[in-house]
Design a protein around this motif. Structure first.
Motif, PDB file in Angstrom:
ATOM      1  N   UNK A  84     -63.766  64.948  10.864  1.00 25.36           N
ATOM      2  CA  UNK A  84     -62.411  64.401  10.713  1.00 25.36           C
ATOM      3  C   UNK A  84     -62.310  63.007  11.308  1.00 25.36           C
ATOM      4  N   UNK A  85     -62.866  62.826  12.491  1.00 23.96           N
ATOM      5  CA  UNK A  85     -62.806  61.513  13.146  1.00 23.96           C
ATOM      6  C   UNK A  85     -63.502  60.459  12.288  1.00 23.96           C
ATOM      7  N   UNK A  86     -64.720  60.762  11.846  1.00 26.42           N
ATOM      8  CA  UNK A  86     -65.466  59.779  11.068  1.00 26.42           C
ATOM      9  C   UNK A  86     -64.823  59.552   9.704  1.00 26.42           C
ATOM     10  N   UNK A  87     -64.364  60.640   9.079  1.00 28.03           N
ATOM     11  CA  UNK A  87     -63.695  60.502   7.798  1.00 28.03           C
ATOM     12  C   UNK A  87     -62.500  59.570   7.937  1.00 28.03           C
ATOM     13  N   UNK A  88     -61.721  59.729   9.002  1.00 23.97           N
ATOM     14  CA  UNK A  88     -60.569  58.870   9.236  1.00 23.97           C
ATOM     15  C   UNK A  88     -60.999  57.414   9.369  1.00 23.97           C
ATOM     16  N   UNK A  89     -62.065  57.170  10.098  1.00 23.63           N
ATOM     17  CA  UNK A  89     -62.565  55.801  10.276  1.00 23.63           C
ATOM     18  C   UNK A  89     -62.993  55.196   8.939  1.00 23.63           C
ATOM     19  N   UNK A  90     -63.764  55.937   8.157  1.00 17.92           N
ATOM     20  CA  UNK A  90     -64.255  55.352   6.906  1.00 17.92           C
ATOM     21  C   UNK A  90     -63.157  55.303   5.848  1.00 17.92           C
ATOM     22  N   UNK A  91     -62.209  56.235   5.910  1.00 14.92           N
ATOM     23  CA  UNK A  91     -61.096  56.178   4.970  1.00 14.92           C
ATOM     24  C   UNK A  91     -60.245  54.937   5.240  1.00 14.92           C
ATOM     25  N   UNK A  92     -59.957  54.680   6.511  1.00 22.82           N
ATOM     26  CA  UNK A  92     -59.186  53.482   6.859  1.00 22.82           C
ATOM     27  C   UNK A  92     -59.941  52.223   6.447  1.00 22.82           C
ATOM     28  N   UNK A  93     -61.249  52.240   6.637  1.00 23.03           N
ATOM     29  CA  UNK A  93     -62.041  51.079   6.223  1.00 23.03           C
ATOM     30  C   UNK A  93     -62.022  50.919   4.707  1.00 23.03           C
ATOM     31  N   UNK A  94     -62.019  52.038   3.977  1.00 25.08           N
ATOM     32  CA  UNK A  94     -61.953  51.939   2.513  1.00 25.08           C
ATOM     33  C   UNK A  94     -60.630  51.318   2.089  1.00 25.08           C
ATOM     34  N   UNK A  95     -59.554  51.593   2.833  1.00 23.79           N
ATOM     35  CA  UNK A  95     -58.270  50.972   2.529  1.00 23.79           C
ATOM     36  C   UNK A  95     -58.268  49.491   2.882  1.00 23.79           C
ATOM     37  N   UNK A  96     -59.028  49.113   3.916  1.00 20.99           N
ATOM     38  CA  UNK A  96     -59.164  47.685   4.217  1.00 20.99           C
ATOM     39  C   UNK A  96     -59.847  46.983   3.042  1.00 20.99           C
ATOM     40  N   UNK A  97     -60.875  47.615   2.489  1.00 23.97           N
ATOM     41  CA  UNK A  97     -61.557  47.046   1.321  1.00 23.97           C
ATOM     42  C   UNK A  97     -60.597  46.992   0.133  1.00 23.97           C
ATOM     43  N   UNK A  98     -59.779  48.023   0.005  1.00 21.96           N
ATOM     44  CA  UNK A  98     -58.813  48.049  -1.084  1.00 21.96           C
ATOM     45  C   UNK A  98     -57.825  46.895  -0.942  1.00 21.96           C
ATOM     46  N   UNK A  99     -57.409  46.622   0.278  1.00 22.57           N
ATOM     47  CA  UNK A  99     -56.468  45.541   0.539  1.00 22.57           C
ATOM     48  C   UNK A  99     -57.040  44.161   0.281  1.00 22.57           C
ATOM     49  N   UNK A 108     -54.208  45.779  -8.068  1.00 24.15           N
ATOM     50  CA  UNK A 108     -54.474  47.205  -7.840  1.00 24.15           C
ATOM     51  C   UNK A 108     -55.873  47.547  -8.351  1.00 24.15           C
ATOM     52  N   UNK A 109     -56.221  47.067  -9.535  1.00 25.25           N
ATOM     53  CA  UNK A 109     -57.543  47.337 -10.102  1.00 25.25           C
ATOM     54  C   UNK A 109     -58.646  46.843  -9.163  1.00 25.25           C
ATOM     55  N   UNK A 110     -58.560  45.594  -8.718  1.00 27.67           N
ATOM     56  CA  UNK A 110     -59.585  45.043  -7.824  1.00 27.67           C
ATOM     57  C   UNK A 110     -59.667  45.839  -6.526  1.00 27.67           C
ATOM     58  N   UNK A 111     -58.504  46.223  -5.995  1.00 27.26           N
ATOM     59  CA  UNK A 111     -58.477  47.015  -4.772  1.00 27.26           C
ATOM     60  C   UNK A 111     -59.140  48.369  -4.953  1.00 27.26           C
ATOM     61  N   UNK A 112     -58.859  49.016  -6.088  1.00 24.51           N
ATOM     62  CA  UNK A 112     -59.486  50.313  -6.354  1.00 24.51           C
ATOM     63  C   UNK A 112     -60.995  50.177  -6.506  1.00 24.51           C
ATOM     64  N   UNK A 113     -61.443  49.156  -7.214  1.00 20.70           N
ATOM     65  CA  UNK A 113     -62.883  48.940  -7.364  1.00 20.70           C
ATOM     66  C   UNK A 113     -63.523  48.765  -5.989  1.00 20.70           C
ATOM     67  N   UNK A 114     -62.912  47.961  -5.134  1.00 21.74           N
ATOM     68  CA  UNK A 114     -63.440  47.757  -3.773  1.00 21.74           C
ATOM     69  C   UNK A 114     -63.512  49.076  -3.014  1.00 21.74           C
ATOM     70  N   UNK A 115     -62.430  49.862  -3.105  1.00 18.50           N
ATOM     71  CA  UNK A 115     -62.399  51.146  -2.406  1.00 18.50           C
ATOM     72  C   UNK A 115     -63.491  52.071  -2.931  1.00 18.50           C
ATOM     73  N   UNK A 116     -63.641  52.160  -4.268  1.00 18.61           N
ATOM     74  CA  UNK A 116     -64.621  53.079  -4.844  1.00 18.61           C
ATOM     75  C   UNK A 116     -66.049  52.639  -4.543  1.00 18.61           C
ATOM     76  N   UNK A 117     -66.296  51.350  -4.482  1.00 17.68           N
ATOM     77  CA  UNK A 117     -67.638  50.879  -4.097  1.00 17.68           C
ATOM     78  C   UNK A 117     -67.946  51.281  -2.656  1.00 17.68           C
ATOM     79  N   UNK A 118     -66.950  51.153  -1.790  1.00 15.49           N
ATOM     80  CA  UNK A 118     -67.139  51.560  -0.393  1.00 15.49           C
ATOM     81  C   UNK A 118     -67.389  53.065  -0.306  1.00 15.49           C
ATOM     82  N   UNK A 119     -66.603  53.833  -1.052  1.00 15.25           N
ATOM     83  CA  UNK A 119     -66.787  55.287  -1.061  1.00 15.25           C
ATOM     84  C   UNK A 119     -68.189  55.632  -1.561  1.00 15.25           C
ATOM     85  N   UNK A 120     -68.663  54.898  -2.569  1.00 14.25           N
ATOM     86  CA  UNK A 120     -70.016  55.116  -3.092  1.00 14.25           C
ATOM     87  C   UNK A 120     -71.052  54.892  -1.987  1.00 14.25           C
ATOM     88  N   UNK A 121     -70.852  53.862  -1.180  1.00 11.45           N
ATOM     89  CA  UNK A 121     -71.782  53.577  -0.084  1.00 11.45           C
ATOM     90  C   UNK A 121     -71.801  54.701   0.951  1.00 11.45           C
TER      91      UNK A 121
END
Length: 189
Positions: A59-74, A79-92
């Motif tokens: 949970x702790x790590x998921x929270x950290x990487x989820x927040x970071x994925x939202x930073x990439x989204x931002x 919206x499209x570019x943000x989602x692509x950034x988020x999904x690339x991070x999730x892929x990593x």
């Protein structure tokens, strides 16, 4: 591990890295705290000073990487570019996301992701309009975010095959018309 981590968080990141190593060999439910601490080169006492159990670590790590994925989204202008950034991070971080979502019954991670994405979009809209999100649009946004998370989880678990760009485009295309119009007006879509 991020280099800006506080000294107390460094051990948590080390334990998360050890957990990821263990996850390459076994499903989460079969991994023991002993295996995690051995992979980390630390003691069980150190583990329990930082986490209640392996699910607390996830949970702790998921929270950290989820927040970071939202930073990439931002970082995306639209919206499209943000989602692509988020999904690339999730892929990593796919190994961890996959394991975390597989254990969703225990951790309610989808609900956590929902609250983060709902707040992210609401904040973007309210900052651009200078107004509170109207109730009807809030309803549409909530419905869209729930569907978006469901499809993202399906993608992470391998039940939907798509590139980050294809998934982002599908989610943009599925946006309710009123919401899409608003995002267009705000130059976010």
């Amino acid at each position: 591990m991020t280099s800006s981590a506080q000294p107390g968080e460094r051990m948590k990141y080390r334990l998360a890295d050890a957990m990821k190593l263990c996850m390459k060999k076994a499903p989460v439910e079969k991994i023991t705290v002993k295996e995690i601490t051995e992979a980390c080169g630390t003691t069980r006492q150190t583990f329990y000073r930082n986490f209640r159990d392996k699910y607390d670590l996830i949970n702790w790590y998921f929270d950290k990487i989820l927040l970071e994925s939202f930073e990439h989204m931002g970082e995306g202008r639209t919206i499209y570019e943000g989602l692509v950034n988020k999904f690339r991070y999730i892929q990593d971080e796919s190994l961890f996301f996959r394991a975390a979502f597989k254990n969703d019954d225990q951790n309610c991670l989808r609900e956590h992701d929902f609250h983060l994405i709902m707040a992210f979009y609401t904040q973007r809209i309210e900052e651009k309009t200078g107004q509170k999100l109207p109730e009807q649009l809030a309803f549409l946004l909530e419905m869209y975010c729930q569907g978006s998370i469901y499809m993202t989880v399906q993608w992470v678990l391998g039940k939907r095959v798509a590139t980050p760009e294809e998934l982002a485009q599908s989610l943009v295309d599925a946006m309710p018309a009123q919401l899409a119009e608003l995002f267009h007006r705000l130059e976010l879509l």
